[in-house]
Design a protein around this motif. Structure first.
Motif, PDB file in Angstrom:
ATOM      1  N   UNK A 554       0.847  -1.197   0.000  1.00  0.00           N
ATOM      2  CA  UNK A 554       0.000   0.000   0.000  1.00  0.00           C
ATOM      3  C   UNK A 554       0.882   1.247   0.000  1.00  0.00           C
ATOM      4  N   UNK A 555       0.491   2.236  -0.853  1.00  0.00           N
ATOM      5  CA  UNK A 555       1.233   3.489  -0.969  1.00  0.00           C
ATOM      6  C   UNK A 555       0.301   4.644  -0.596  1.00  0.00           C
ATOM      7  N   UNK A 556       0.823   5.560   0.206  1.00  0.00           N
ATOM      8  CA  UNK A 556       0.051   6.730   0.642  1.00  0.00           C
ATOM      9  C   UNK A 556       0.957   7.950   0.628  1.00  0.00           C
ATOM     10  N   UNK A 597       5.152  13.862   2.007  1.00  0.00           N
ATOM     11  CA  UNK A 597       5.702  12.696   2.678  1.00  0.00           C
ATOM     12  C   UNK A 597       5.041  11.453   2.110  1.00  0.00           C
ATOM     13  N   UNK A 598       5.806  10.381   2.018  1.00  0.00           N
ATOM     14  CA  UNK A 598       5.259   9.128   1.524  1.00  0.00           C
ATOM     15  C   UNK A 598       5.167   8.092   2.634  1.00  0.00           C
ATOM     16  N   UNK A 599       4.316   7.108   2.438  1.00  0.00           N
ATOM     17  CA  UNK A 599       4.170   6.015   3.396  1.00  0.00           C
ATOM     18  C   UNK A 599       3.968   4.708   2.640  1.00  0.00           C
ATOM     19  N   UNK A 600       4.656   3.642   3.135  1.00  0.00           N
ATOM     20  CA  UNK A 600       4.529   2.319   2.539  1.00  0.00           C
ATOM     21  C   UNK A 600       4.169   1.338   3.654  1.00  0.00           C
ATOM     22  N   UNK A 601       3.201   0.480   3.407  1.00  0.00           N
ATOM     23  CA  UNK A 601       2.841  -0.573   4.357  1.00  0.00           C
ATOM     24  C   UNK A 601       2.517  -1.836   3.584  1.00  0.00           C
ATOM     25  N   UNK A 602       2.527  -2.981   4.280  1.00  0.00           N
ATOM     26  CA  UNK A 602       2.355  -4.280   3.633  1.00  0.00           C
ATOM     27  C   UNK A 602       1.114  -4.989   4.160  1.00  0.00           C
ATOM     28  N   UNK A 603       0.588  -5.877   3.335  1.00  0.00           N
ATOM     29  CA  UNK A 603      -0.417  -6.839   3.757  1.00  0.00           C
ATOM     30  C   UNK A 603       0.284  -8.189   3.908  1.00  0.00           C
ATOM     31  N   UNK A 604       0.264  -8.740   5.133  1.00  0.00           N
ATOM     32  CA  UNK A 604       0.855 -10.050   5.413  1.00  0.00           C
ATOM     33  C   UNK A 604      -0.215 -10.892   6.078  1.00  0.00           C
ATOM     34  N   UNK A 605      -0.612 -11.944   5.390  1.00  0.00           N
ATOM     35  CA  UNK A 605      -1.751 -12.760   5.849  1.00  0.00           C
ATOM     36  C   UNK A 605      -2.964 -11.849   6.014  1.00  0.00           C
ATOM     37  N   UNK A 606      -3.570 -11.853   7.192  1.00  0.00           N
ATOM     38  CA  UNK A 606      -4.783 -11.055   7.393  1.00  0.00           C
ATOM     39  C   UNK A 606      -4.493  -9.701   8.025  1.00  0.00           C
TER      40      UNK A 606
END
Length: 658
Positions: A554-556, A597-606
């Motif tokens: 996910x990118x924000x 500013x940028x933000x990166x997050x991941x989806x791991x399993x649920x």
């Protein structure tokens, strides 16, 4: 079922099994009784060492590698609007210089120590700084900068070193009240730390070439010492004394141990027993381990004899007094150094002889379960597999249970070997006491002696006497130099061991999980830059998730002069998402000449991880390319269709022009 009823049930099962010859029923009965009889005798002591101590406490040291809750030196808060965002705690771990901090448990999670500073995986909310206890250890600058000030005077200064004491300086930041993924799920961690430390650096006489060894070790030069788990080397250093700041030349600096001289504790005496402890023993799963090693905390308020007993027990050995010196003999077959017959006895002296043990004698054993310290169980006490022989239980008519408590042993296979020695010793019942003439005054405590006797040997007396080997349990000399000895039967087979003797530990030993708080992607995984095409500002993310477990990225972004709160959902605008294998993402719809500013997050399993915040970047003014300008000029010189107008309006909107 209560303990009493459980024990009665087990005894009945054993009795029926013996009466009927049902071996399986006997074995089940033994295990049932063992659940009651084998009480966790070490729990109180282990818990006391692994629990944080508050207030005045006795000095403590660490042999080998051991666990300790430490003692609280100070605790204070700093930071934030009310000065309470961060908590700082200083823990003293040992009253001597230690070799290294291996790691620690916090709220039951294992964290390897990789160096001073912020601890990975805790969202920058945990910091640990280690000081091994060197004389000139410094106080961390962040402690000095943030400590309380009372009447204009800081409560911590650079001179508050705590010289010679191994310490950890710890700081943790409290979670926000609305944190969606808090770090400290069980509240403040201040009393939950358990520190795993490689402790005392020891003098090893075998490495001292000045006394017949080989190496640079010197007692009066502590810089030559090395960390070791060898029980004999650890014990010798303790017996000679552990001194504040390693000032071994100043008796007033003695902190721990006995403080003996080399006359009272000759270093040459430890060569052979230390070598025995280092001998490799083959393991069923492959590889080897030293025959004996120790690890754990010892106290300055412990009786000397108790510390000696703890060390001796951990190496299956016993303490002896020889030539005025107390030594430890590790469990191993010894050579027979004396041979005697009935002719060697002092004429007219009394000989006491017993071939049996009484019901209350704890040396009569057929079942042994050893308690030791198990590192995979957060350094709690743990039972090794029960060592028993069903035929012995049948012969004895009941289980004869022993549970050695090895407070300094942290190897399950070592504990098994010691338990088997105890069981085999429990089948050797003969004891003797006798008096030898002055010419045999050299027979001393711990020696193995072979006695070939017609009168006091195996009964009934055969035509030819059978030699029996005994260990000298005590010796004393009268005014006429006659030597009074007490003996107990011994056999080299007690110490035999093969891979086939090793039993599998059927209890679950689950590795503790790594810290996992849905942490953000690593800081170096992604870069963030401003870009543009055709006069349109864009934001460009480049990087890689680096893990097959990531299914979505996910990118924000957020327009702000300062970094937005990573946990404030309202501060961020979703730019889009890609698969977990993507390496680039371009976000449009941003304004020119703005800070982002940028933000990166991941989806791991649920679960979705925390945000990695990167930036800032400024979009600037992006000019259109010459080809695009020429195309626009052609359009101005001709007629416009509906699609042309739509294209121009879209481009103006993307550029932020109403």
């Amino acid at each position: 079922m209560g303990k009493t009823i459980t024990a009665i049930t087990g005894v009945v099962m054993i009795g029926v099994g013996i009466a009927t010859g049902n071996v399986a029923l006997i074995a089940q009965g033994v295990m049932t009784v063992a659940t009651v009889l084998l009480a966790p005798s070490m729990k109180a002591r282990t818990a006391s060492k692994n629990t944080l101590t508050i207030g005045e406490t006795a000095r403590e040291g660490i042999f080998g590698e051991g666990s300790t809750g430490g003692s609280l030196v100070d605790i204070f808060n700093y930071g934030g609007k009310y000065g309470t965002d961060w908590t700082v705690a200083i823990y003293a771990l040992a009253d001597h210089r230690c070799d290294a901090l291996t790691g620690f448990y916090v709220q039951d999670k294992w964290v390897p120590f990789t160096g001073n500073g912020l601890v990975a995986g805790y969202k920058n909310q945990l910091r640990v700084d280690w000081r091994p206890g060197a004389w000139d250890d410094d106080v961390p600058a962040w402690v000095l900068a943030n400590c309380p000030v009372v009447d204009g005077v800081p409560t911590w200064t650079a001179n508050d070193r705590g010289r010679g004491v191994a310490k950890v300086y710890v700081a943790w930041k409290a979670d926000k009240s609305d944190a969606k993924n808090p770090v400290w799920t069980s509240g403040s961690p201040w009393s939950s730390f358990l520190w795993i430390v490689k402790g005392l650096r020891c003098y090893q006489a075998r490495k001292d070439s000045s006394i017949g060894g080989s190496g640079a070790h010197r007692w009066d030069d502590p810089t030559t010492r090395e960390w070791t788990e060898n029980p004999i080397d650890c014990r010798y250093t303790w017996a000679r004394g552990i001194y504040a700041g390693d000032h071994v030349d100043d008796p007033a600096m003695l902190l721990l141990g006995r403080g003996l001289t080399d006359i009272e504790a000759p270093p040459e005496n430890v060569f052979a027993p230390a070598n025995v402890c280092d001998e490799p023993v083959a393991l069923k799963d492959g590889g080897t381990e030293p025959r004996y090693r120790i690890g754990g905390v010892f106290g300055g308020d412990d009786k000397y004899i108790d510390t000696d007993d703890d060390i001796a027990s951990a190496c299956g050995g016993y303490t002896v007094e020889r030539e005025g010196s107390i030594e430890i003999v590790p469990g191993a077959a010894q050579p027979v150094v004396w041979d005697i017959t009935d002719d060697d006895l002092v004429v007219g002296s009394t000989v006491s002889s017993s071939d049996f043990r009484t019901q209350t004698d704890d040396e009569w054993v057929n079942t042994v379960s050893v308690k030791y310290i198990e590192p995979t169980q957060q350094w709690k006490d743990h039972s090794a597999p029960v060592r028993r022989n069903t035929a012995d239980i049948l012969a004895d008519g009941e289980p004869k249970v022993a549970q050695p408590a090895l407070t300094l042993c942290k190897s399950g296979t070592q504990a098994q070997r010691i338990g088997e020695m105890k069981r085999r010793m429990g089948r050797l019942w003969r004891t003797r006491s006798l008096t030898l003439p002055p010419r045999l005054v050299g027979v001393e405590h711990g020696d193995w002696i072979r006695w070939t006797s017609k009168r006091y040997g195996v009964r009934p007396i055969p035509d030819e006497p059978v030699s029996i080997v005994y260990r000298v349990e005590s010796d004393s000399q009268d005014r006429g130099w006659q030597n009074q000895l007490t003996l107990r039967e011994i056999n080299a087979e007690v110490y035999g061991w093969t891979i086939a003797d090793e039993l599998a530990d059927g209890s679950a030993a689950v590795d503790n999980p790594e810290p996992d708080f849905g942490g953000a992607p690593d800081a170096g995984d992604w870069t963030f830059a401003a870009a543009g095409t055709g006069g349109t500002p864009t934001l460009r993310f480049v990087g890689s998730a680096g893990s097959d477990a990531v299914t979505q990225i996910y990118f924000e972004y957020a327009a702000s002069a300062s970094a937005p709160d990573a946990e404030d959902d309202a501060a961020w605008t979703a730019a889009g998402a890609t698969t977990g294998t993507a390496t680039e993402f371009v976000a449009g719809g941003v304004a020119p000449n703005a800070t982002y500013w940028g933000a990166v997050s991941y989806q791991i399993d649920a679960a979705r991880t925390d945000r990695l915040v990167i930036g800032p970047v400024t979009t600037g003014t992006v000019a259109a390319s010459s080809a695009e300008t020429a195309a626009d000029a052609d359009q101005l010189g001709g007629s416009y269709g509906a699609s042309d107008i739509t294209n121009i309006l879209d481009r103006l909107s993307a550029a932020g022009i109403p």
